[in-house]
Design a protein around this motif. Sequence first.
Motif, PDB file in Angstrom:
ATOM      1  N   LYS A   1       0.828  -1.203   0.000  1.00  0.00           N
ATOM      2  CA  LYS A   1       0.000   0.000   0.000  1.00  0.00           C
ATOM      3  C   LYS A   1       0.862   1.253   0.000  1.00  0.00           C
ATOM      4  O   LYS A   1       0.618   2.190  -0.758  1.00  0.00           O
ATOM      5  CB  LYS A   1      -0.931   0.003   1.220  1.00  0.00           C
ATOM      6  CG  LYS A   1      -1.853   1.222   1.298  1.00  0.00           C
ATOM      7  CD  LYS A   1      -2.779   1.134   2.486  1.00  0.00           C
ATOM      8  CE  LYS A   1      -3.667   2.364   2.587  1.00  0.00           C
ATOM      9  NZ  LYS A   1      -4.515   2.512   1.378  1.00  0.00           N
ATOM     10  N   ASP A   2       1.887   1.268   0.843  1.00  0.00           N
ATOM     11  CA  ASP A   2       2.761   2.444   0.914  1.00  0.00           C
ATOM     12  C   ASP A   2       4.007   2.094   1.723  1.00  0.00           C
ATOM     13  O   ASP A   2       4.044   1.084   2.436  1.00  0.00           O
ATOM     14  CB  ASP A   2       2.029   3.621   1.553  1.00  0.00           C
ATOM     15  CG  ASP A   2       2.660   4.958   1.184  1.00  0.00           C
ATOM     16  OD1 ASP A   2       3.711   4.946   0.507  1.00  0.00           O
ATOM     17  OD2 ASP A   2       2.107   6.005   1.582  1.00  0.00           O
TER      18      ASP A   2
ATOM     19  N   GLN B   1      -1.525  -3.862   2.060  1.00  0.00           N
ATOM     20  CA  GLN B   1      -2.926  -3.532   1.825  1.00  0.00           C
ATOM     21  C   GLN B   1      -3.825  -4.673   2.261  1.00  0.00           C
ATOM     22  O   GLN B   1      -3.523  -5.860   2.049  1.00  0.00           O
ATOM     23  CB  GLN B   1      -3.135  -3.231   0.335  1.00  0.00           C
ATOM     24  CG  GLN B   1      -4.518  -2.680   0.004  1.00  0.00           C
ATOM     25  CD  GLN B   1      -4.591  -2.244  -1.450  1.00  0.00           C
ATOM     26  OE1 GLN B   1      -3.644  -2.442  -2.206  1.00  0.00           O
ATOM     27  NE2 GLN B   1      -5.712  -1.656  -1.824  1.00  0.00           N
TER      28      GLN B   1
ATOM     29  N   ASP C   1     -10.461  -4.673   2.605  1.00  0.00           N
ATOM     30  CA  ASP C   1     -10.683  -3.235   2.639  1.00  0.00           C
ATOM     31  C   ASP C   1      -9.541  -2.542   1.901  1.00  0.00           C
ATOM     32  O   ASP C   1      -8.409  -2.514   2.396  1.00  0.00           O
ATOM     33  CB  ASP C   1     -10.748  -2.744   4.096  1.00  0.00           C
ATOM     34  CG  ASP C   1     -11.098  -1.266   4.186  1.00  0.00           C
ATOM     35  OD1 ASP C   1     -11.464  -0.677   3.147  1.00  0.00           O
ATOM     36  OD2 ASP C   1     -10.993  -0.708   5.293  1.00  0.00           O
ATOM     37  N   PRO C   2      -9.785  -1.983   0.711  1.00  0.00           N
ATOM     38  CA  PRO C   2      -8.685  -1.348  -0.036  1.00  0.00           C
ATOM     39  C   PRO C   2      -8.068  -0.154   0.686  1.00  0.00           C
ATOM     40  O   PRO C   2      -6.899   0.165   0.457  1.00  0.00           O
ATOM     41  CB  PRO C   2      -9.359  -0.913  -1.349  1.00  0.00           C
ATOM     42  CG  PRO C   2     -10.575  -1.771  -1.463  1.00  0.00           C
ATOM     43  CD  PRO C   2     -11.035  -2.026  -0.067  1.00  0.00           C
ATOM     44  N   GLN C   3      -8.831   0.487   1.545  1.00  0.00           N
ATOM     45  CA  GLN C   3      -8.316   1.637   2.272  1.00  0.00           C
ATOM     46  C   GLN C   3      -7.646   1.254   3.590  1.00  0.00           C
ATOM     47  O   GLN C   3      -7.034   2.110   4.234  1.00  0.00           O
ATOM     48  CB  GLN C   3      -9.464   2.621   2.569  1.00  0.00           C
ATOM     49  CG  GLN C   3     -10.174   3.137   1.327  1.00  0.00           C
ATOM     50  CD  GLN C   3      -9.259   3.902   0.390  1.00  0.00           C
ATOM     51  OE1 GLN C   3      -8.314   4.558   0.837  1.00  0.00           O
ATOM     52  NE2 GLN C   3      -9.534   3.827  -0.903  1.00  0.00           N
ATOM     53  N   GLY C   4      -7.738  -0.010   3.990  1.00  0.00           N
ATOM     54  CA  GLY C   4      -7.179  -0.438   5.260  1.00  0.00           C
ATOM     55  C   GLY C   4      -5.784  -1.035   5.111  1.00  0.00           C
ATOM     56  O   GLY C   4      -5.285  -1.280   4.008  1.00  0.00           O
TER      57      GLY C   4
ATOM     58  N   LYS D   1       2.116   4.183  -9.673  1.00  0.00           N
ATOM     59  CA  LYS D   1       0.770   4.751  -9.578  1.00  0.00           C
ATOM     60  C   LYS D   1       0.376   5.503 -10.837  1.00  0.00           C
ATOM     61  O   LYS D   1      -0.786   5.501 -11.229  1.00  0.00           O
ATOM     62  CB  LYS D   1       0.692   5.690  -8.371  1.00  0.00           C
ATOM     63  CG  LYS D   1       0.793   4.965  -7.032  1.00  0.00           C
ATOM     64  CD  LYS D   1       0.762   5.950  -5.880  1.00  0.00           C
ATOM     65  CE  LYS D   1       0.914   5.230  -4.537  1.00  0.00           C
ATOM     66  NZ  LYS D   1       0.924   6.185  -3.390  1.00  0.00           N
TER      67      LYS D   1
END
Length: 266
Positions: free
Chosen positions: A195-196, A217, A221-224, A257
């Motif tokens: 994710k980062d 990631q 949950d894609p944001q979690g 990205k």
Amino acid sequence: MRKPQKALMSSGLRTDARRATAKRDNPLAAPPRGQSGRRQGPAGGPQRASGAGTACRRLRLLPREAGPAGPRLPGMAEERRFLSASGAPIALRRRQHSASCRELAVRGPRLQLRSLSAATSAVWLAAYGLFALSENSMVLSAAIFITLIGLIIYLHFVKIDQESLLVIGSLGIQVTSSYASGKESTTFIEMGHVKDVVINEAIHMQKVIYYLCILLQDPEDPQGVSEVVPLFQSSKPRLDCLIEVYKSCQEILEQRKTAPHSSEIK
């Protein structure tokens, strides 16, 4: 009296003619004694001489001038010195294999023979003291056995000489730890699970330290974030060293990205 003057004038004209001919044939020749490198201008003032002598002086200065540095070639390694959180000297080596592939390695201090000899001597002296009190030879044998086993465990499982991070934009991130015995431990994380890469802070022994970590990631949950993978846990670089690694990782992540957006536009 006039005849000697005419003879002197004619001899002077011949001398000037010889000098002009010699100067024309050999422009690099030094001027005659008593004459400087300057000549008189129309108004009688000094005029700077321009010619072969000045050109030769300029040619001598040209090799001393430093030209602009050329672009860094792929595969060339760059090494910089930093300090760890404990104050030990460490080295950061960066190698760029391509635009989307970089290798960053942090090398810690090597195992010192003095500290190893001191620890071994302390164990053997304690064993010899117990042998002198108990007069049992098994104490010395056990001390030697424990020293060898402890040394093997320390070199093979504890002492890490180098921690490297290989970031490949199209594949993933490979984390490698090289031990003092030559053993290597490798962990590979696919780029789709990353994710980062961030710099986090933690409290250790009543002080705040910084460390680099990979955020994985969460598939549901894609944001979690499902897991946090810390990096360089053995060398523990300071913030200035972590910033250099962070910038290199972020450059490749930004390329990853922006790649899907450019393909969608096409």
